[in-house]
Enzyme design. Structure first.
Site, short mmCIF file in Angstrom:
data_model
loop_
_atom_site.label_atom_id
_atom_site.label_comp_id
_atom_site.label_asym_id
_atom_site.label_seq_id
_atom_site.Cartn_x
_atom_site.Cartn_y
_atom_site.Cartn_z
N CYS A 34 -15.49 -26.51 8.56
CA CYS A 34 -14.37 -26.01 8.27
C CYS A 34 -13.14 -27.08 8.36
CB CYS A 34 -13.76 -24.95 9.02
SG CYS A 34 -12.41 -24.31 8.92
N CYS B 222 -9.62 -26.21 13.40
CA CYS B 222 -10.74 -26.92 13.59
C CYS B 222 -10.50 -28.48 13.57
CB CYS B 222 -11.84 -26.63 12.65
SG CYS B 222 -12.46 -25.02 12.63
N ASP C 198 -8.27 -7.18 0.77
CA ASP C 198 -7.27 -7.26 1.78
C ASP C 198 -7.96 -6.37 3.10
OD1 ASP C 198 -5.50 -4.62 3.09
OD2 ASP C 198 -6.68 -4.10 1.26
N ASP D 179 0.74 -1.23 0.10
CA ASP D 179 -0.15 0.03 -0.06
C ASP D 179 1.01 1.20 0.12
OD1 ASP D 179 -1.80 2.12 0.67
OD2 ASP D 179 -2.93 0.86 2.14
N HIS E 55 -7.55 -19.63 11.76
CA HIS E 55 -9.20 -20.17 11.32
C HIS E 55 -9.82 -19.05 10.68
CE1 HIS E 55 -13.25 -21.39 11.33
NE2 HIS E 55 -13.50 -20.10 11.53
N PHE F 52 -3.39 6.31 2.96
CA PHE F 52 -4.45 6.13 3.92
C PHE F 52 -4.14 6.41 5.20
CE2 PHE F 52 -6.91 3.75 6.96
CZ PHE F 52 -8.24 4.08 6.48
N CYS G 283 -9.83 -26.48 8.53
CA CYS G 283 -8.45 -25.58 8.79
C CYS G 283 -7.72 -26.52 9.92
CB CYS G 283 -8.66 -24.05 9.05
SG CYS G 283 -9.18 -23.93 10.65
#
Length: 374
Positions: A306, A311, A268, A92, A337, A96, A308
């Site tokens: 899930c 999990c 993002d 970036d 997660h 900002f 992942c």
């Protein structure tokens, strides 16, 4: 495939599946980028990012320029070697962060003066200086220096930001490192006509040099969710078809689904890791507050749907215990997660687009408990 070239793999309605090549590998869209503001995704190692299927990591020019300094990152061999992440990276511009400093900012046509939050130094950035800093950092994709107006803001203020950002875009395009891909940024607040003017300004900048893609900035800055979608679809669909469209700073699952439906490709946000550290989990049943007492003796996974690593190994009861006792591991596990949830969501959307079934996917999501994530 040549670096910084975009290939359209499939479309389904306005939803798109793209491939984009860089010197550190290619990525596929729809795609969510984990945020490593200071060259680190909070709480995760690069091996964990690889395991989750992260494609692009975002770092922030403002923070890296202040500490450790762009010269330090350059001396290390660039952001990839400095952070040990061997995949595509994006920086970036830091615009900002600069403009969020509000009263300490002095805006001029030539650039912007601001006071560092780190040491109180007065710093002046021109678009050319910003491009030099991003070249030193060495990400594959860089963003133009722009002015991001807050919400709400007077139309006159937003109008000036659009015109100034357009002038700065041209200066960035004339001065950036051609070993990188420069994305222009669309501003305009919630005013559709100003958004269209911003797009026109960006396209007028192009000659022999062209933007590698386009960021859509100035959304998710405090406006109601529905207000963003009054203009976002038209904005996304008005950008060139042959390059990625990146909705900046947006990361809750349902907004990703709606934005892909509208024609956006990249995202993002710090949301998955920040809310993870606060004890919140994304799930197929909607957002979950893991501090809730109902999980005290709940020995199931965070989300039955899930797969992942978290999990597969840990229970709701254990994660609640960690979060309630401020154990670092709790925030790390929820960050893993949540990032997996968004990365997997993007993979599923891509599969649906390629199969020509994205509208079905979209309707199923919008009619499921997962929709209620904010």
């Amino acid at each position: 495939m040549e670096n910084f070239k975009c290939k359209i793999d499939a479309t389904d309605g306005h939803a798109r599946a793209l491939s984009y090549n860089t010197s550190h590998g290619h990525f596929e869209t729809p795609m969510f980028m984990p945020v490593g503001t200071r060259a680190s995704v909070k709480g995760l190692t690069v091996d964990q990012l690889y395991e989750l299927g992260s494609q692009v990591v975002l770092a922030n020019t403002y923070h890296l320029a202040m500490r450790p300094g762009a010269d330090v990152v350059e001396a290390a061999g660039g952001i990839h070697k400095f952070s040990n992440y061997n995949g595509p990276m994006l920086t970036d511009s830091g615009g900002f962060q600069v403009f969020s400093l509000a009263d300490t900012v002095k805006l001029q046509d030539d650039g912007v003066e601001f006071i560092s939050i780190y040491d109180g130094k007065h710093i002046f950035w021109t678009p050319e200086e910003n491009m030099k800093i991003q070249s030193q950092i060495g990400a594959d994709i860089i963003m133009q220096l722009d002015q991001c107006p807050p919400y709400p803001a007077d139309r006159e203020f937003v109008e000036r930001a659009v015109d100034l950002s357009g002038k700065w875009a041209k200066r960035c395009l004339d001065s950036y490192d051609k070993n990188q891909s420069l994305f222009g940024i669309v501003q305009g607040g919630m005013h559709l006509d100003l958004r269209m003017r911003s797009i026109e300004n960006l396209l007028k900048c192009e000659g022999e040099n062209k933007f590698g893609g386009f960021g859509i900035g100035g959304y998710s800055v405090g406006e109601p969710h529905d207000v963003m979608f009054e203009t976002l679809p038209r904005v996304a669909q008005s950008l060139p078809d042959d390059r990625p469209r990146y909705l900046m700073g947006v990361g809750n699952p349902t907004t990703l689904v709606e934005a892909v439906h509208a024609g956006v490709d990249m995202f993002d946000c710090v949301l998955p890791t920040r809310t993870g550290r606060m004890g919140t989990a994304f799930s197929s049943q909607g957002r979950m507050n893991m501090r809730n007492s109902k999980y005290i003796q709940d020995f199931g996974p965070i989300d039955d749907a899930c797969n992942c690593p978290v999990c597969k190994q840990y229970t709701r009861a254990y994660i609640r215990h960690l979060i309630k006792n401020d154990e670092i591991l709790g925030g790390i596990l929820l960050s893993v997660h949540n990032l997996h949830f968004l990365l997997d969501l993007c993979r599923k959307m891509r599969e649906a687009i390629i199969a020509g079934e994205f509208e079905k996917f979209y309707q199923q999501w919008m009619n499921s408990p997962a929709k209620f994530d904010y």
